[in-house]
Design a protein around this motif. Structure first.
Motif, PDB file in Angstrom:
ATOM      1  N   HIS A  37     -11.067   6.798  -3.449  1.00  0.00           N
ATOM      2  CA  HIS A  37      -9.989   5.553  -3.816  1.00  0.00           C
ATOM      3  C   HIS A  37     -10.491   4.168  -3.080  1.00  0.00           C
ATOM      4  CE1 HIS A  37      -6.375   9.007  -4.344  1.00  0.00           C
ATOM      5  NE2 HIS A  37      -6.696   7.843  -4.996  1.00  0.00           N
ATOM      6  N   LEU A  38     -10.231   3.248  -3.820  1.00  0.00           N
ATOM      7  CA  LEU A  38     -10.693   2.106  -3.112  1.00  0.00           C
ATOM      8  C   LEU A  38      -9.477   0.967  -3.152  1.00  0.00           C
ATOM      9  CD1 LEU A  38     -12.139  -0.171  -2.595  1.00  0.00           C
ATOM     10  CD2 LEU A  38     -13.154  -0.735  -4.897  1.00  0.00           C
ATOM     11  N   TYR A  39      -8.873   0.186  -1.805  1.00  0.00           N
ATOM     12  CA  TYR A  39      -7.519  -0.836  -1.194  1.00  0.00           C
ATOM     13  C   TYR A  39      -8.220  -2.062  -1.474  1.00  0.00           C
ATOM     14  CZ  TYR A  39      -6.017   4.103  -0.266  1.00  0.00           C
ATOM     15  OH  TYR A  39      -5.667   5.707   0.011  1.00  0.00           O
ATOM     16  N   PHE A  40      -7.716  -3.174  -1.890  1.00  0.00           N
ATOM     17  CA  PHE A  40      -7.803  -4.328  -1.688  1.00  0.00           C
ATOM     18  C   PHE A  40      -6.626  -5.055  -1.179  1.00  0.00           C
ATOM     19  CE2 PHE A  40      -6.833  -5.101  -5.755  1.00  0.00           C
ATOM     20  CZ  PHE A  40      -7.317  -4.393  -6.935  1.00  0.00           C
ATOM     21  N   SER A  41      -6.469  -6.334  -0.071  1.00  0.00           N
ATOM     22  CA  SER A  41      -5.422  -6.933  -0.314  1.00  0.00           C
ATOM     23  C   SER A  41      -5.316  -8.075  -1.349  1.00  0.00           C
ATOM     24  CB  SER A  41      -5.040  -7.157   1.031  1.00  0.00           C
ATOM     25  OG  SER A  41      -6.061  -7.996   1.665  1.00  0.00           O
ATOM     26  N   VAL A  42      -4.297  -8.269  -1.835  1.00  0.00           N
ATOM     27  CA  VAL A  42      -3.591  -9.913  -2.740  1.00  0.00           C
ATOM     28  C   VAL A  42      -2.555 -10.175  -2.069  1.00  0.00           C
ATOM     29  CG1 VAL A  42      -3.390 -11.157  -4.045  1.00  0.00           C
ATOM     30  CG2 VAL A  42      -4.797  -8.879  -4.242  1.00  0.00           C
ATOM     31  N   GLY A  43      -3.199 -11.468  -0.725  1.00  0.00           N
ATOM     32  CA  GLY A  43      -1.508 -12.370  -0.228  1.00  0.00           C
ATOM     33  C   GLY A  43      -1.188 -13.253  -0.953  1.00  0.00           C
TER      34      GLY A  43
ATOM     35  N   GLY B 213      -5.353  10.561   7.789  1.00  0.00           N
ATOM     36  CA  GLY B 213      -5.211  10.413   6.011  1.00  0.00           C
ATOM     37  C   GLY B 213      -4.796   9.540   5.674  1.00  0.00           C
ATOM     38  N   ASP B 214      -4.462   8.157   6.001  1.00  0.00           N
ATOM     39  CA  ASP B 214      -3.333   7.165   6.331  1.00  0.00           C
ATOM     40  C   ASP B 214      -4.442   5.846   6.303  1.00  0.00           C
ATOM     41  OD1 ASP B 214      -1.023   8.277   7.879  1.00  0.00           O
ATOM     42  OD2 ASP B 214      -2.920   7.045   8.997  1.00  0.00           O
ATOM     43  N   LEU B 215      -3.002   5.110   5.562  1.00  0.00           N
ATOM     44  CA  LEU B 215      -3.821   3.666   5.304  1.00  0.00           C
ATOM     45  C   LEU B 215      -3.677   2.729   6.551  1.00  0.00           C
ATOM     46  CD1 LEU B 215      -5.870   1.579   3.321  1.00  0.00           C
ATOM     47  CD2 LEU B 215      -4.038   1.558   2.461  1.00  0.00           C
ATOM     48  N   TRP B 216      -3.652   1.650   7.038  1.00  0.00           N
ATOM     49  CA  TRP B 216      -3.154   0.766   7.834  1.00  0.00           C
ATOM     50  C   TRP B 216      -3.653  -0.701   7.319  1.00  0.00           C
ATOM     51  CZ3 TRP B 216      -0.541   2.654  12.213  1.00  0.00           C
ATOM     52  CH2 TRP B 216       0.357   4.075  12.215  1.00  0.00           C
ATOM     53  N   GLY B 217      -2.671  -1.299   8.032  1.00  0.00           N
ATOM     54  CA  GLY B 217      -3.139  -3.186   7.582  1.00  0.00           C
ATOM     55  C   GLY B 217      -2.578  -3.927   8.287  1.00  0.00           C
ATOM     56  N   THR B 218      -3.506  -4.598   8.763  1.00  0.00           N
ATOM     57  CA  THR B 218      -2.674  -5.753  10.224  1.00  0.00           C
ATOM     58  C   THR B 218      -2.286  -7.037   9.058  1.00  0.00           C
ATOM     59  OG1 THR B 218      -5.625  -7.288  10.203  1.00  0.00           O
ATOM     60  CG2 THR B 218      -3.916  -5.620  12.031  1.00  0.00           C
TER      61      THR B 218
ATOM     62  N   ARG C  17       2.646 -10.955   2.982  1.00  0.00           N
ATOM     63  CA  ARG C  17       1.846 -11.918   3.100  1.00  0.00           C
ATOM     64  C   ARG C  17       0.751 -12.343   3.579  1.00  0.00           C
ATOM     65  NH1 ARG C  17       2.413 -16.017   6.930  1.00  0.00           N
ATOM     66  NH2 ARG C  17       3.871 -17.409   6.764  1.00  0.00           N
ATOM     67  N   SER C  18       0.178 -12.486   4.827  1.00  0.00           N
ATOM     68  CA  SER C  18      -0.951 -12.824   4.340  1.00  0.00           C
ATOM     69  C   SER C  18      -1.741 -11.551   5.458  1.00  0.00           C
ATOM     70  CB  SER C  18      -1.222 -14.071   5.747  1.00  0.00           C
ATOM     71  OG  SER C  18      -2.202 -13.761   5.509  1.00  0.00           O
ATOM     72  N   PRO C  19      -2.197 -10.071   4.329  1.00  0.00           N
ATOM     73  CA  PRO C  19      -2.933  -9.291   4.740  1.00  0.00           C
ATOM     74  C   PRO C  19      -3.836  -9.325   5.118  1.00  0.00           C
ATOM     75  CG  PRO C  19      -2.288  -8.924   2.194  1.00  0.00           C
ATOM     76  CD  PRO C  19      -2.262 -10.408   3.085  1.00  0.00           C
ATOM     77  N   GLN C  20      -4.429  -9.384   6.705  1.00  0.00           N
ATOM     78  CA  GLN C  20      -5.810 -10.136   6.844  1.00  0.00           C
ATOM     79  C   GLN C  20      -6.918  -8.601   7.503  1.00  0.00           C
ATOM     80  OE1 GLN C  20      -6.587 -12.818   7.608  1.00  0.00           O
ATOM     81  NE2 GLN C  20      -5.998 -13.792   6.249  1.00  0.00           N
ATOM     82  N   GLY C  21      -6.377  -7.563   7.525  1.00  0.00           N
ATOM     83  CA  GLY C  21      -7.206  -6.152   7.930  1.00  0.00           C
ATOM     84  C   GLY C  21      -6.751  -5.062   7.297  1.00  0.00           C
ATOM     85  N   LEU C  22      -7.460  -4.495   6.724  1.00  0.00           N
ATOM     86  CA  LEU C  22      -7.312  -3.172   6.405  1.00  0.00           C
ATOM     87  C   LEU C  22      -8.427  -2.610   6.281  1.00  0.00           C
ATOM     88  CD1 LEU C  22      -4.922  -2.502   3.574  1.00  0.00           C
ATOM     89  CD2 LEU C  22      -6.866  -3.021   2.199  1.00  0.00           C
ATOM     90  N   GLU C  23      -7.935  -1.214   6.651  1.00  0.00           N
ATOM     91  CA  GLU C  23      -9.025   0.221   6.832  1.00  0.00           C
ATOM     92  C   GLU C  23      -8.077   1.375   7.099  1.00  0.00           C
ATOM     93  OE1 GLU C  23     -11.955   0.514   8.065  1.00  0.00           O
ATOM     94  OE2 GLU C  23     -12.200  -1.438   8.832  1.00  0.00           O
TER      95      GLU C  23
ATOM     96  N   ILE D 174     -11.012  -5.094   1.295  1.00  0.00           N
ATOM     97  CA  ILE D 174     -11.257  -4.385   0.775  1.00  0.00           C
ATOM     98  C   ILE D 174     -11.160  -2.862   1.804  1.00  0.00           C
ATOM     99  CG2 ILE D 174     -11.703  -5.119  -1.466  1.00  0.00           C
ATOM    100  CD1 ILE D 174     -14.653  -5.001  -1.377  1.00  0.00           C
ATOM    101  N   THR D 175     -11.319  -1.619   1.624  1.00  0.00           N
ATOM    102  CA  THR D 175     -11.484  -0.384   2.087  1.00  0.00           C
ATOM    103  C   THR D 175     -11.740   0.785   1.224  1.00  0.00           C
ATOM    104  OG1 THR D 175     -11.059   0.353   4.457  1.00  0.00           O
ATOM    105  CG2 THR D 175      -9.859  -0.061   3.275  1.00  0.00           C
ATOM    106  N   PHE D 176     -12.671   1.445   1.207  1.00  0.00           N
ATOM    107  CA  PHE D 176     -12.766   3.156   0.851  1.00  0.00           C
ATOM    108  C   PHE D 176     -11.879   4.066   1.359  1.00  0.00           C
ATOM    109  CE2 PHE D 176     -16.088   0.240  -0.682  1.00  0.00           C
ATOM    110  CZ  PHE D 176     -16.147   0.519  -1.780  1.00  0.00           C
ATOM    111  N   GLY D 177     -11.391   4.525   0.376  1.00  0.00           N
ATOM    112  CA  GLY D 177     -10.247   5.520   1.188  1.00  0.00           C
ATOM    113  C   GLY D 177     -10.477   6.841   0.647  1.00  0.00           C
ATOM    114  N   GLU D 178     -10.179   8.352   0.559  1.00  0.00           N
ATOM    115  CA  GLU D 178     -10.768   9.787   0.081  1.00  0.00           C
ATOM    116  C   GLU D 178     -10.268   9.505  -1.282  1.00  0.00           C
ATOM    117  OE1 GLU D 178      -8.030  11.682   2.781  1.00  0.00           O
ATOM    118  OE2 GLU D 178      -9.243  12.119   4.042  1.00  0.00           O
ATOM    119  N   ALA D 179     -10.997  10.511  -1.706  1.00  0.00           N
ATOM    120  CA  ALA D 179     -11.039  10.878  -3.227  1.00  0.00           C
ATOM    121  C   ALA D 179     -11.566   9.753  -4.378  1.00  0.00           C
ATOM    122  CB  ALA D 179      -9.534  11.051  -3.424  1.00  0.00           C
TER     123      ALA D 179
END
Ligand code: HEC
Length: 511
Positions: A293-299, A362-367, A350-356, A286-291
């Protein structure tokens, strides 16, 4: 609505063992790697040596290569051959898949990545003394050792303590003095009844994933906890299979006197989405963004590693976006589609292991992990398709390119699929990362510090204008790195994973 077929899902349980979820599965050794090793010994070793060390008629394939060492260049060398120098072209006698398989085997051997070894037992090697790197020299200092073998997440708090999830057991607080607490009472339950598949990877359902304080934690005290919510006899799949099922669930709560209190559910799914598929596949960041927002990954928590991921009506294989109280932002990309999962933000994961979240750009990144090859660093843009299981730069474990699109009957244009900003082949098994913003490491400002599991290395990746411009290996063959976090005082912490005791370490800058 997506319908799960219990029999199919049970088959998938057996099969997911074969198709595998985390990068570097043991199945590689049964399929692709075993085959390519044999093919190498049968066709190439006579000139290149059994261990690629070189022989009378050929050159070594370790060390510097004359015709290029990228995956594509090696494929070209094998296909075309060098007839005047004595190497036959192989494209006439080998299939494209066989050649790609051999090229992957060569890149893997060159990178020292052995696909049957997850390195859970390889001792953690904390460098003694100064580590010199391009921009900063530093030391690695152990904060605490002897943690459970399978931790997942660390979250530094303002008072200098660190929250820790041990995924099969619970949440601990590591005090500023390095003392660890008992597991907090009152958190969602974690389950430790795992099973082992063949080699040494543990599978199970009902694990704890990420933990993070709210950006305004100092005012509101909220801590977000993401986990595999488990139940038995609670849906058709569990009743028919007799197995417990789980699905990602997000809650928030507060910590008072060693107790987890005030818990509220922030996001959960309908029980129809709970599956027997192991929580190794859950994603779980999970990670917090602006405004707000809260983002989270589901594999890949669907019935198999490829079903439902391209289907916008399911929560699987998606990055989701909500507000920190669980409500859905009106401008989410699929809110105008009634059949779509309303929290879905990007899909085809597929298998999202990192999220920032990158607060500068101002954008979202994932590994995320590809299958064999194809680990990715992605810029996650609203509504975009990241391709799994239609397309990946990696290959399936049998050495064939990933193209489930045909099997699933999904037509697509390659141009509709968002390509990774960084493609890491062979896969180091990327894990979590941070985007550096620390007074202690000013020269790394804005760089991506990316951990890896199997390759046991820490990478510094420089991305400019959404393109990879530089990559440095800061620590090599060091430890499986499960999580990386920055503390309130700008310390950088790594969570290291090991069978004989996991550790939290700190990077200490030195002139
Ligand atoms: C009869 C001997 C022979 C066999 C068999 C052979 N090679 Fe070669 N290979 C060579 C020679 C000689 C070169 C160097 C060519 C040059 O530098 O121009 C070479 C070059 C290469 C290169 C490029 C190396 C570089 O420095 O860029 C690759 C990759 C390679 N071979 C892979 C293979 C693979 C894979 C096989 C088996 C399918 C194979 N070779 C079988 C003789 C052989």
């Amino acid at each position: 609505m997506y319908k799960q077929n219990p029999r199919r899902q049970l088959l998938a349980l057996v099969f997911s063992v074969i198709v595998s979820i985390t990068s570097g599965s043991l199945f590689a050794q049964l399929g692709g790697v075993g085959q390519s090793m044999q093919a190498f010994q049968a066709n190439c070793a006579v000139c290149h040596g059994e261990n690629m060390e070189g022989a009378a008629l050929g050159v070594p394939l370790l060390g510097e290569l004359r015709h290029g060492d990228s995956f594509d260049e090696i494929v070209a060398s094998i296909s075309k051959g060098f007839e005047t120098a004595g190497m036959p072209p192989w494209r006439d006698t080998m299939s494209v898949a066989d050649i790609r398989n051999l090229a992957l085997f060569i890149t893997e051997t060159r990178a020292n990545v052995n696909y049957s070894d997850f390195n859970y037992d390889t001792p953690i090697e904390i460098p003694q003394g100064l580590v010199e790197s391009e921009l900063h020299n530093f030391r690695v200092e152990t904060v605490i050792a002897d943690l459970d073998a399978q931790p997942f997440s660390i979250a530094p708090l303002p008072d200098g303590s660190i929250l820790l999830t041990e995924k099969k057991f619970g949440v601990r607080v590591i005090g500023p003095d390095g003392e660890k607490s008992e597991y907090l009472e009152g958190t969602p339950q974690a389950y430790s009844d795992t099973y082992k598949i063949a080699v040494d990877q543990e599978w199970g359902v009902g694990w704890l994933f990420d933990i993070k304080p709210h950006p305004n934690y100092e005012e509101n005290g909220w801590i977000y906890l993401y986990f595999g919510d488990r139940c038995s006899d609670c849906n058709e799949v569990s009743r028919q299979s007799g197995q417990p099922v789980s699905m990602n669930k997000l809650v928030r709560g507060r910590i008072e006197d060693g107790q987890w209190v005030d818990q509220e559910t922030v996001w959960e799914t309908d029980l129809q989405y709970y599956s027997v598929i192991t929580d190794v596949a859950a994603g779980g960041r999970i990670t917090f963004g602006e405004a707000g927002h809260l983002y989270f990954s589901v594999g890949m928590k669907g019935p198999s590693n490829y079903e439902g991921i391209q289907d916008l009506s399911t929560p699987w294989g998606k990055i989701h976006r909500i507000y920190d109280d669980g409500s859905i932002p009106e401008d989410n990309p699929f809110t105008d589609r009634e059949d779509a999962y309303q929290s879905a933000y990007t899909y085809g994961h597929r298998s999202p292991q990192g999220l920032e979240f990158n607060y500068t750009t101002g954008d979202l990144w994932g590994t995320e992990h590809g299958p064999r090859g194809g680990d990715e660093v992605n810029r996650l843009q609203a509504g975009r398709n990241y391709g799994w299981p239609l397309y990946s730069l990696g290959m399936d474990y049998d050495g064939t390119p990933v193209e489930y699109g045909r099997e699933l009957g999904i037509a697509f244009e390659l141009s509709d699929i968002e390509q990774p900003v960084v493609d890491l082949t062979p896969s180091p098994a990327v894990s979590s990362f941070i985007i550096v913003d620390s007074d202690q490491f000013p020269e790394w400002e804005g760089n991506y510090l990316v951990g890896s599991l199997k390759a046991r290395s820490l990478f510094r990746i420089v991305i400019e204008d959404n393109r990879l411009v530089h990559r440095e290996t800061l620590l090599e063959g060091f430890s499986r790195i499960r999580d990386i976090e920055k503390a309130y005082n700008d310390d950088i912490y790594l969570l290291l994973e090991h069978n004989a005791g996991s550790q939290i370490v700190r990077l200490v800058p030195e002139a």
